[in-house]
Design a protein around this motif. Sequence first.
Motif, PDB file in Angstrom:
ATOM      1  N   SER A  74      47.762 -58.323  20.765  1.00 52.41           N
ATOM      2  CA  SER A  74      48.657 -59.342  20.207  1.00 52.41           C
ATOM      3  C   SER A  74      48.197 -59.852  18.849  1.00 52.41           C
ATOM      4  O   SER A  74      48.943 -60.568  18.177  1.00 52.41           O
ATOM      5  N   ALA A 113      46.072 -57.412  26.346  1.00 50.24           N
ATOM      6  CA  ALA A 113      47.152 -58.155  25.697  1.00 50.24           C
ATOM      7  C   ALA A 113      46.600 -59.025  24.574  1.00 50.24           C
ATOM      8  O   ALA A 113      47.218 -59.164  23.508  1.00 50.24           O
ATOM      9  N   THR A 114      45.413 -59.624  24.803  1.00 55.58           N
ATOM     10  CA  THR A 114      44.775 -60.430  23.761  1.00 55.58           C
ATOM     11  C   THR A 114      44.437 -59.583  22.547  1.00 55.58           C
ATOM     12  O   THR A 114      44.673 -59.983  21.401  1.00 55.58           O
ATOM     13  N   SER A 127      45.218 -58.804  30.741  1.00 57.79           N
ATOM     14  CA  SER A 127      45.040 -59.996  29.920  1.00 57.79           C
ATOM     15  C   SER A 127      44.125 -59.707  28.735  1.00 57.79           C
ATOM     16  O   SER A 127      44.378 -60.179  27.621  1.00 57.79           O
ATOM     17  N   LEU A 143      48.557 -69.053  20.028  1.00 54.83           N
ATOM     18  CA  LEU A 143      47.324 -68.704  20.722  1.00 54.83           C
ATOM     19  C   LEU A 143      47.151 -69.521  21.998  1.00 54.83           C
ATOM     20  O   LEU A 143      46.673 -69.001  23.011  1.00 54.83           O
ATOM     21  N   THR A 190      49.088 -68.283  29.450  1.00 53.33           N
ATOM     22  CA  THR A 190      49.687 -67.177  30.195  1.00 53.33           C
ATOM     23  C   THR A 190      48.617 -66.315  30.841  1.00 53.33           C
ATOM     24  O   THR A 190      48.725 -65.926  32.013  1.00 53.33           O
ATOM     25  N   ARG A 191      47.566 -65.997  30.089  1.00 54.04           N
ATOM     26  CA  ARG A 191      46.474 -65.177  30.606  1.00 54.04           C
ATOM     27  C   ARG A 191      45.799 -65.873  31.786  1.00 54.04           C
ATOM     28  O   ARG A 191      45.551 -65.266  32.831  1.00 54.04           O
ATOM     29  N   HIS A 248      49.600 -70.689  23.815  1.00 51.51           N
ATOM     30  CA  HIS A 248      50.560 -70.111  24.765  1.00 51.51           C
ATOM     31  C   HIS A 248      50.002 -68.846  25.402  1.00 51.51           C
ATOM     32  O   HIS A 248      50.098 -68.646  26.624  1.00 51.51           O
ATOM     33  N   ASP A 249      49.395 -67.984  24.612  1.00 52.21           N
ATOM     34  CA  ASP A 249      48.811 -66.751  25.143  1.00 52.21           C
ATOM     35  C   ASP A 249      47.656 -67.051  26.096  1.00 52.21           C
ATOM     36  O   ASP A 249      47.491 -66.386  27.121  1.00 52.21           O
TER      37      ASP A 249
END
Length: 314
Positions: A253, A249-250, A246, A201, A207-208, A203-204
Amino acid sequence: MATPLDSTYGVWLVSLVLETMLYGMGILQTWSYFAALPTDIASVKGTVLVVLTLETVQVVFFFRSSYFRFVERFGQIQLDLIWADSLQLLAAYVSGFIVQIYFVSRIHKLTKGRRTKFSLSAFGIYLILLLAVVQIVAGIVQTVWSYKLRSFLKLGETKPITTLQAASSLVCDLLITLYLCLFLKSQKGDMVKTNSMMDMLIHDAITRGVLTSVSSGVNMILFLALPNTFWFFLGLAPNSKFYMNSMLATLNSRQHIRDRIAANDKGWNSIQMATLTSNTPKKIQGQASVAAVDFETASVDISSGKQEDFLMCP
């Protein structure tokens, strides 16, 4: 001295291609979201549809503006702002604002009722919310001001409000990322499964935040450093598409992270207890086995509960 085409219309075309590609990615992610038949509440599904609508409006009218310049006014250097320019810009600002508010609401839900130094004080959330409001108000003012100027050559006059919009958006995104990372890191403990989920989480979240923050930063820097050119389009045009992707993707994922956690779960608690029982009498061994099963079940329940929270399910 005339401004060369590569720094005006050339950058315009590159930006149009870039944001169209990102819009296509957003369409694919939206389809994946609804194809998975999510059990999210209506407000989350509605937010996805509103953002998709705004991004569609933005890309359609950016294309309309491009058609006007490259087809209807072919061979002419058209530097006048038209209504399509203002409309697509406003749609982008509103879309970015909605996504920021979405992440603020997720942070509020994550930290609500949790006794950590991040959740005990609401200052961080209020500051993020304030910055989001500042950026949308500044964006609206900048859009109206630009429309009244009716010329790209006069955009330098909007430098103060444009800088405020880009800077507040940049800081807002950085704070969202920082707040999420610090809170998720604070929730790490002794359970390998939970820690693995926290790392994914974090890492995500990074990235976002990097994508939207870099986009806002590039927009601001190029607008200030290279006036009377369209180089700032490279940050401005894809910015709202990064917000859209973003958020989606959240949402998309969540199940992927659950599946990875489930695949990596080796049941280390139950194995440890079983090992301990191998050297005990049968009567005690039986009691220990029951304890192992109970302990494993409890750990799964705890992990599942945290998982639902940390994966930002509504």
